[in-house]
Design an enzyme around this catalytic site. Sequence first.
Site, short mmCIF file in Angstrom:
data_model
loop_
_atom_site.label_atom_id
_atom_site.label_comp_id
_atom_site.label_asym_id
_atom_site.label_seq_id
_atom_site.Cartn_x
_atom_site.Cartn_y
_atom_site.Cartn_z
N GLU A 243 13.10 -1.84 -4.59
CA GLU A 243 12.61 -1.39 -5.90
C GLU A 243 13.06 -2.33 -7.01
O GLU A 243 12.29 -2.62 -7.93
CB GLU A 243 13.09 0.04 -6.19
CG GLU A 243 12.60 1.10 -5.22
CD GLU A 243 11.11 1.39 -5.33
OE1 GLU A 243 10.44 0.80 -6.19
OE2 GLU A 243 10.62 2.21 -4.52
N ARG A 247 10.28 -4.58 -9.11
CA ARG A 247 10.10 -4.19 -10.52
C ARG A 247 10.86 -5.12 -11.46
O ARG A 247 10.31 -5.57 -12.47
CB ARG A 247 10.58 -2.75 -10.73
CG ARG A 247 9.81 -1.75 -9.88
CD ARG A 247 10.18 -0.31 -10.19
NE ARG A 247 9.80 0.57 -9.09
CZ ARG A 247 9.42 1.83 -9.21
NH1 ARG A 247 9.35 2.39 -10.39
NH2 ARG A 247 9.11 2.55 -8.15
N ASP A 376 3.16 0.31 4.12
CA ASP A 376 2.04 -0.22 3.34
C ASP A 376 2.15 -1.69 2.93
O ASP A 376 1.35 -2.54 3.32
CB ASP A 376 1.80 0.65 2.09
CG ASP A 376 3.08 0.97 1.29
OD1 ASP A 376 4.17 0.53 1.68
OD2 ASP A 376 2.97 1.65 0.24
N GLU A 511 -2.74 2.55 -7.14
CA GLU A 511 -3.43 1.82 -6.04
C GLU A 511 -4.96 1.81 -6.13
O GLU A 511 -5.59 0.78 -5.87
CB GLU A 511 -2.98 2.37 -4.68
CG GLU A 511 -1.54 2.04 -4.29
CD GLU A 511 -0.49 2.89 -5.00
OE1 GLU A 511 -0.87 3.94 -5.57
OE2 GLU A 511 0.69 2.51 -5.01
N THR A 600 3.72 -6.47 -5.35
CA THR A 600 3.28 -5.09 -5.10
C THR A 600 3.55 -4.17 -6.28
O THR A 600 3.21 -3.00 -6.24
CB THR A 600 3.90 -4.55 -3.79
OG1 THR A 600 3.22 -3.36 -3.41
CG2 THR A 600 5.39 -4.30 -3.94
C1 DMJ Z 1 5.01 0.89 -6.79
O1 DMJ Z 1 6.35 0.83 -6.99
C2 DMJ Z 1 4.54 -0.19 -5.88
O2 DMJ Z 1 3.17 -0.36 -6.02
C3 DMJ Z 1 4.87 0.06 -4.45
O3 DMJ Z 1 4.33 -0.90 -3.60
C4 DMJ Z 1 4.36 1.41 -4.03
N1 DMJ Z 1 4.78 2.43 -4.91
C5 DMJ Z 1 4.64 2.25 -6.33
C6 DMJ Z 1 3.30 2.64 -6.89
O4 DMJ Z 1 2.67 3.65 -6.29
#
Ligand code: DMJ
Length: 612
Positions: A243, A247, A376, A511, A600
Amino acid sequence: MLPPSERDFVSVTLGESGSYTNGKQWRRQSCWRKWKQLSRLQRSLILFTLMLLLVCGIVTSPTLMAHWRDGTLGDNTDDGKQPFVLDLKNEYKFILPEPPSGKKGFRRRGPPVLQSRSQSKTNASEGGKPVVSWREAVIDQGQVSDTDIKEAEIQEITLESRLEAVREAFRHAWKGYKDFAWGHDELKPISKSYGEWFGLGLTLIDALDTMWILGLKDEFAEAREWVATELSFDKNVDVNLFESTIRILGGLLSTYHLTGDSVFLEKAKDIGSRLMPAFNTASKIPYSDVNIGKGTAHSPQWTSDSTVAEVTSVQLEFRELSRLTGDPKYKLAVMDVMNQVHKLDGKNDGLVPMFINTNSGQFTHQGIYTLGARADSYYEYLLKQWIQGGKKENDLLEDYLQAMEGVKKNLLRKSNPLGLTFVGELSHGHLSPKMDHLVCFLPGTLALGAHHGLPADHMELAKELIETCYQMYVQMETGLSPEIAHFNMHEGSKQDVEVKIADRHNLLRPETVESLFYLYRFTKDKKYQLWGWEILQNFNKYTRVSTGGYTSINNVRDPAYPNPRDKMESFFLGETLKYFYLLFSEDPDLISLDKYVFNTEAHPLPVWPEAE
Ligand code: DMJ
């Protein structure tokens, strides 16, 4: 001989000329006397004619009939607008592709009975009054135009006004963050307070490049000042490697690239080096948690496993950090992970289990294969690393292509009644028709691969899957997707998407909007923008808090009370609003997909120049 009642009447009227001074009464009495003087046959004929006229009047009134069909008689708008059911019939006439055979009745927005419920709510808001009151806070429905998308209105929504709607949504979210959570991780918009996860200003950092892309210069300047003067990673705090990489490290690196401001690079180097102890394990598969002040790392208390998606979705960021610093240690650490996973047994046609052990380096809890939570972004980062590195790393491509074949072979099914293609989960050989909203990253990733030269059928599958993701919104009463959908597969189902009570929440996730953005960029099919516009309106309708910010909600099936969770996730600013903006933009050079890959968390990182 007259019956007694008529006798009485006659006796009254006899003296009327002298005794009635009220003209209306007199006329009434006079009509009644004439009526009584008619024969029974004459009266019957007149009554029959009147009845006939009444019935004809009703049948030829579309408004009344629409209400009756919809069961909403008496629930009309006070501003003379046409009833919702009629708008719905007309509004998608030119927007939708012809439904494929066997897919009649593709639904746009919730079931009719629920549409009328949400319509009555909309009507109330049109008077400018707030509609939903949640504790002290009020969902603000007045500032944004009606959710109903009518064909004529769509044509009038200019490009600039859509972009401005996203900027306005961002400013509103930012106002809440600034007023009640400044410098903290997450806004709690209902209680007008904040929540801490790592205590590192997560929302502020996640939102930096969004502000830059949206052109919000004042907001960006304030945030930049906070990063330069207040942000410190010298803290005795446990953070999650994945995370904080996607981020914080990702957010700082992308903002550095967009702005050229070295403040962000210095902070990126600082957090990047503080996260490195996570890789000091027997297997080199990283721990999930790091104390960035002490330089120690560990697994969660209850296990020595890490999540597969987490350990394989930090590569874009650390590879870029090596390139920028000239220090290979970051890249070497994360590529060790990829090389090991590449060689591991326990995959199923390229699909990976959800856990991996930090001691043995082997997959654990095998037998469950999903494109959702815990797996994912493994798939997403295979493709994106290959693109980032100039399409030379063949192991990454091979694993990606094999996995997509594995998805097609093992996880794809069709729903009933609409025949939507969905991605289920395989659990010990049994296919569960369960699909997380998280899986909706997949259409965008497949489309990106096809754009970069991978098989054209990836694009076809992307188009099918984005329709499914859109239907996960449309088939809900609020027009917002649940966290998890279950798809009906048996003949005669009334609706494709079912939702378990525990799965009815919406966390403002990005998403589907992300995939709409990719699909629009590559196809230029306007329907993707329209779907996104509709979703944005529904976020505004059901999750916007009047005092600032947006909130996650507990129940996407109850427009009357979506039940706020009192939390605005940092990815709403980092990802969801950014992807909305990019979806509505017509400029292919605004973060060109030939020059950047999005991590992501929607932070764009550069595709490496040829020589590297
Ligand atoms: C985000 O932190 C990222 O996109 C991660 O890959 C999946 N979860 C959240 C958004 O849903």
